[in-house]
Motif scaffolding. Structure first.
Motif, PDB file in Angstrom:
ATOM      1  N   UNK A 287       0.816  -1.210   0.000  1.00 26.68           N
ATOM      2  CA  UNK A 287       0.000   0.000   0.000  1.00 26.68           C
ATOM      3  C   UNK A 287       0.855   1.267   0.000  1.00 26.68           C
ATOM      4  N   UNK A 288       2.139   1.143   0.337  1.00 25.53           N
ATOM      5  CA  UNK A 288       3.028   2.308   0.309  1.00 25.53           C
ATOM      6  C   UNK A 288       3.431   2.690  -1.114  1.00 25.53           C
ATOM      7  N   UNK A 300      -8.207   0.399  -3.763  1.00 27.21           N
ATOM      8  CA  UNK A 300      -8.635   0.067  -2.401  1.00 27.21           C
ATOM      9  C   UNK A 300     -10.040  -0.533  -2.408  1.00 27.21           C
ATOM     10  N   UNK A 301     -10.201  -1.641  -1.721  1.00 26.49           N
ATOM     11  CA  UNK A 301     -11.508  -2.294  -1.667  1.00 26.49           C
ATOM     12  C   UNK A 301     -12.449  -1.532  -0.748  1.00 26.49           C
ATOM     13  N   UNK A 302     -13.712  -1.540  -1.075  1.00 26.20           N
ATOM     14  CA  UNK A 302     -14.730  -0.932  -0.223  1.00 26.20           C
ATOM     15  C   UNK A 302     -15.251  -1.991   0.741  1.00 26.20           C
ATOM     16  N   UNK A 312      -6.815  -6.344  -6.851  1.00 19.61           N
ATOM     17  CA  UNK A 312      -6.277  -6.291  -8.209  1.00 19.61           C
ATOM     18  C   UNK A 312      -7.446  -6.460  -9.158  1.00 19.61           C
ATOM     19  N   UNK A 313      -7.690  -5.444  -9.972  1.00 24.32           N
ATOM     20  CA  UNK A 313      -8.866  -5.488 -10.813  1.00 24.32           C
ATOM     21  C   UNK A 313      -8.653  -6.395 -12.022  1.00 24.32           C
ATOM     22  N   UNK A 332     -16.475   0.668 -11.924  1.00 27.84           N
ATOM     23  CA  UNK A 332     -16.734   0.430 -10.504  1.00 27.84           C
ATOM     24  C   UNK A 332     -16.968   1.726  -9.745  1.00 27.84           C
ATOM     25  N   UNK A 333     -16.391   2.807 -10.252  1.00 28.01           N
ATOM     26  CA  UNK A 333     -16.521   4.108  -9.568  1.00 28.01           C
ATOM     27  C   UNK A 333     -17.862   4.766  -9.841  1.00 28.01           C
TER      28      UNK A 333
END
Length: 334
Positions: A287-288, A300-302, A312-313, A332-333
């Motif tokens: 995540x860094x 980032x997963x909801x 990973x999409x 997805x957005x």
């Protein structure tokens, strides 16, 4: 006219005088000695470039001292990718696609300033093809940019799985682990490594990514890959393995969990004159790191918790006309 200050530091003035004398003293028919070729600046790991390093540490097989999962497996879960290049060129990873008509995509500078061949044995870095197989590879290379026959088309352009070993340097991928299994989630398909000791599938079943049976030896995941369908390529340079081939893989993980070295012995008496070894370096992304559309394709997963979970999409593929995974992210957005 160039203006110089009246006073210069002594060392700078001395250096200038020496340089001027060297040029003046050179004979008219002899040019000043050329500067040695300089390697391009190495990108910082985690940056956006596909080619992130030209040399890499080799992880040595040994004892695993890192964290383990409940079933005893070394915990190597996470997002991974190779560090030297993509699938454009198998034996000259940073050399670009062979016979590329676009000069802007051709590698610049001498070969020794680029990453080594993925073929680590034999020492010449070339696949030991039988003559008929080498001619087939050369034919693919000559026709790749003008594919008038189906066999000259890159399989990934048809949305096919990348195969082994190309899946490991195509895009980034995620490794997940379950009791008795290791799961690779690639940009183009998935692969399950069975750790339960069961035999390979029947010989008449052929798969793009082969059939994988493995076990752990200390810090090393040892995998035997059989049941290839013979359709996958190692890169846009056309190297291949047939349905008769076998790949013995060794994923050698560092105990800090940040890297692994992939070593594989490829054997196919119907295609090669001898077995040969390939080596591919890989690193872990977290995540860094900043997602970059190639090595690290995540969002980032909801979810209800506070923990950051990176998904990973899935790649959108429509005969290479899609925007890879980016289209899925935008949908997805909405």
């Amino acid at each position: 006219m160039t203006h110089r200050p009246a006073v210069m530091p002594g060392l700078a003035l001395s250096a200038m005088l020496i340089a001027c004398q060297s040029v003046i003293a050179a004979p008219d028919d002899k040019k000043p000695e050329a500067k040695p070729a300089q390697a391009p600046k190495q990108l910082k790991l985690g940056g956006p470039g596909i080619e992130q390093e030209r040399s890499f540490p080799k992880i040595v097989a040994g004892k695993w001292t890192g964290p383990r999962l409940a079933d005893g497996q070394p915990d190597v879960q996470g997002h991974w990718s190779n560090t030297i290049a993509n699938h454009n060129n198998f034996t000259d990873p940073q050399g670009g696609i062979l016979n590329d008509p676009n000069p802007n995509r051709v590698a610049k500078g001498p070969r020794e300033l680029r990453a080594p061949s993925r073929v680590s044995d034999p020492v010449d870095g070339q696949v030991p093809f039988q003559p008929w197989a080498l001619e087939k590879v050369k034919e693919f290379q000559a026709n790749f940019h003008n594919p008038l026959k189906p066999e000259y088309v890159e399989p990934l352009a048809r949305c096919a799985p990348a195969g082994i070993p190309k899946s490991l340097y195509w895009h980034g991928y995620e490794i997940s682990q379950y009791p008795g299994y290791v799961l690779f989630q690639f940009n183009s398909g998935t692969r399950i490594i069975h750790l339960d000791g069961k035999p390979h599938l029947p010989d008449n079943i052929k798969l793009w990514n082969g059939d994988s049976r493995g076990h752990w030896e200390g810090n090393t995941l040892v995998v035997d890959v059989a049941n290839h369908n013979g359709k996958a390529l190692f890169g846009r340079s056309g190297e291949f393995i047939s349905e008769n081939g076998r790949i013995q893989e060794r994923y050698i993980f560092s105990n800090d969990g940040k890297r692994y070295t992939y070593e594989a012995l490829l054997t196919d008496p119907t295609v090669y004159t001898r077995p040969f070894t390939i080596t591919v370096p890989a690193r872990k992304w977290t995540a860094k790191d900043q997602p970059n559309g190639w090595h690290f394709e995540v969002e980032p997963a909801t979810h209800a918790g506070k923990e950051t979970i990176l998904d990973q999409y899935e790649r959108i593929c429509a005969e290479n006309n899609g925007s890879f995974g980016l289209g899925a992210v935008e949908q997805a957005k909405k």
